[in-house]
Design a protein around this motif. Structure first.
Motif, PDB file in Angstrom:
ATOM      1  N   LEU A 139      22.635 -44.075  17.204  1.00 40.41           N
ATOM      2  CA  LEU A 139      24.011 -44.790  17.607  1.00 40.41           C
ATOM      3  C   LEU A 139      25.193 -44.091  17.197  1.00 40.41           C
ATOM      4  O   LEU A 139      26.168 -44.117  17.869  1.00 40.41           O
ATOM      5  N   VAL A 140      25.193 -43.230  15.913  1.00 44.84           N
ATOM      6  CA  VAL A 140      26.256 -42.495  15.716  1.00 44.84           C
ATOM      7  C   VAL A 140      26.587 -41.346  16.537  1.00 44.84           C
ATOM      8  O   VAL A 140      27.747 -41.092  17.165  1.00 44.84           O
ATOM      9  N   ASP A 141      25.612 -40.681  17.106  1.00 40.01           N
ATOM     10  CA  ASP A 141      25.516 -39.651  17.939  1.00 40.01           C
ATOM     11  C   ASP A 141      26.218 -40.168  19.396  1.00 40.01           C
ATOM     12  O   ASP A 141      27.158 -39.723  20.101  1.00 40.01           O
ATOM     13  N   PHE A 142      25.701 -41.425  19.748  1.00 40.14           N
ATOM     14  CA  PHE A 142      26.317 -41.911  21.090  1.00 40.14           C
ATOM     15  C   PHE A 142      27.741 -42.450  20.909  1.00 40.14           C
ATOM     16  O   PHE A 142      28.352 -42.050  21.797  1.00 40.14           O
ATOM     17  N   LEU A 143      28.149 -42.903  20.179  1.00 43.48           N
ATOM     18  CA  LEU A 143      29.620 -43.620  19.848  1.00 43.48           C
ATOM     19  C   LEU A 143      30.383 -42.194  19.727  1.00 43.48           C
ATOM     20  O   LEU A 143      31.549 -42.166  20.144  1.00 43.48           O
ATOM     21  N   GLN A 144      29.965 -41.248  18.813  1.00 48.50           N
ATOM     22  CA  GLN A 144      30.904 -40.147  18.659  1.00 48.50           C
ATOM     23  C   GLN A 144      30.984 -39.136  19.874  1.00 48.50           C
ATOM     24  O   GLN A 144      32.170 -38.710  20.140  1.00 48.50           O
ATOM     25  N   THR A 145      29.968 -39.390  20.769  1.00 53.46           N
ATOM     26  CA  THR A 145      30.057 -38.768  22.152  1.00 53.46           C
ATOM     27  C   THR A 145      31.027 -39.418  22.933  1.00 53.46           C
ATOM     28  O   THR A 145      31.578 -38.831  23.955  1.00 53.46           O
TER      29      THR A 145
END
Length: 288
Positions: free
Chosen positions: A276-282
């Protein structure tokens, strides 16, 4: 090989088509759509595009005819009765159109005690398929992470996550990861097992304080957790008469019924789903 995708111009359907186009020739893809003009780019790429209506069995039959794999993405409706009626038409058309295998989109909110307005539909799907003559596979999605991106500015303004979830957790998957898994299963015979049910989630679920921490990290803004009531949530988000459907989903979540975590995505794809963190940061636009 003929792979048919209905709902092919919706949010998930579009991404499934794009994922499939990386695995098989465009000429093997057959798209059933309600508005042909919305699929013009797919037609230009060499895919077959056919008009259909889920509520008209006669229009479904030529679309599904002789499909090796038929990927069914339900329409966007807010009650189980409409979805079940649609699904009955799909089953009838698939059985009489020589569909070899149907791959169906499910959702984790399918438990018998789930108050979600669409839970009855998602619970009906595996039972109805088991009673049919079709070979079938179901892919159950967790909640899509994608809506969190446009929702984040509102949460920043509120300074709180407001989902009425008590102390329970939510599981997520991105639409891109879901679409990649659908495409992989549809094109891999060893994964397309008759009666097999997969559940797509990220590697962890999030309580609302944990979700607030992730959103704070991504936005660099303070976000806490201050839930509203189910009635308040329904009133806040009733655009398009979706309020009851959305509130009922979080009512199920507050019972712990939206927190499944599974490694099925890794089984299918060979690596974990994007966090989730990677998805949102992307995907969350950073301010200059």
């Amino acid at each position: 090989m003929k792979i048919t995708i209905t709902g092919a111009t919706g949010h998930l359907g579009t991404q499934i088509v794009k994922a499939l186009s990386q695995l098989v020739p465009a000429t093997q893809l057959n798209l059933g759509v309600h508005t042909v003009s919305k699929a013009a780019a797919f037609a230009a790429a060499g895919m077959t595009v056919m008009a259909m209506d889920y509520h008209d069995v006669a229009s479904l039959k030529p679309v599904l005819a002789d499909s090796d794999v038929f990927i069914y993405v339900p329409s966007k409706s807010h009650d189980s009765y409409s979805r079940v009626s649609e699904f009955e038409n799909v089953i009838q058309a698939a059985e009489t159109s020589r569909v070899k295998h149907i791959l169906v989109m499910g959702f984790i909110a399918d438990q018998i005690n789930n108050p979600f307005a669409l839970s009855a539909f998602y619970g009906y799907v595996p039972r109805r398929l088991a009673a049919s003559s079709l070979h079938y596979t179901i892919i159950r999605n967790a909640l899509y992470a994608d809506p969190l991106v446009p929702y984040l500015p509102e949460l920043i303004e509120r300074q709180n996550v407001i989902y009425p979830m008590a102390d329970q957790a939510l599981s997520f998957i991105s639409q891109a990861d879901s679409a990649a898994a659908f495409a992989k299963v549809a094109t891999t015979p060893r994964l397309l097992g008759n009666g097999r049910i997969y559940t797509l989630t990220q590697s962890q679920s999030y309580t609302m304080p944990a979700l607030a921490n992730v959103l704070s990290q991504v936005s660099n803004q303070p976000i806490g957790y201050e839930p509203v009531t189910l009635a308040e949530f329904e009133a806040l988000y009733n655009a398009g008469n979706e309020g009851h459907m959305l509130a009922s989903m979080y009512a199920g979540g507050a019972l712990g019924l939206l927190s499944d975590v599974s490694d099925d995505y890794e089984t299918i794809m060979g690596h974990p789903a994007q966090s989730l963190v990677d998805f949102l940061q992307t995907n969350y636009p950073k301010k200059a």
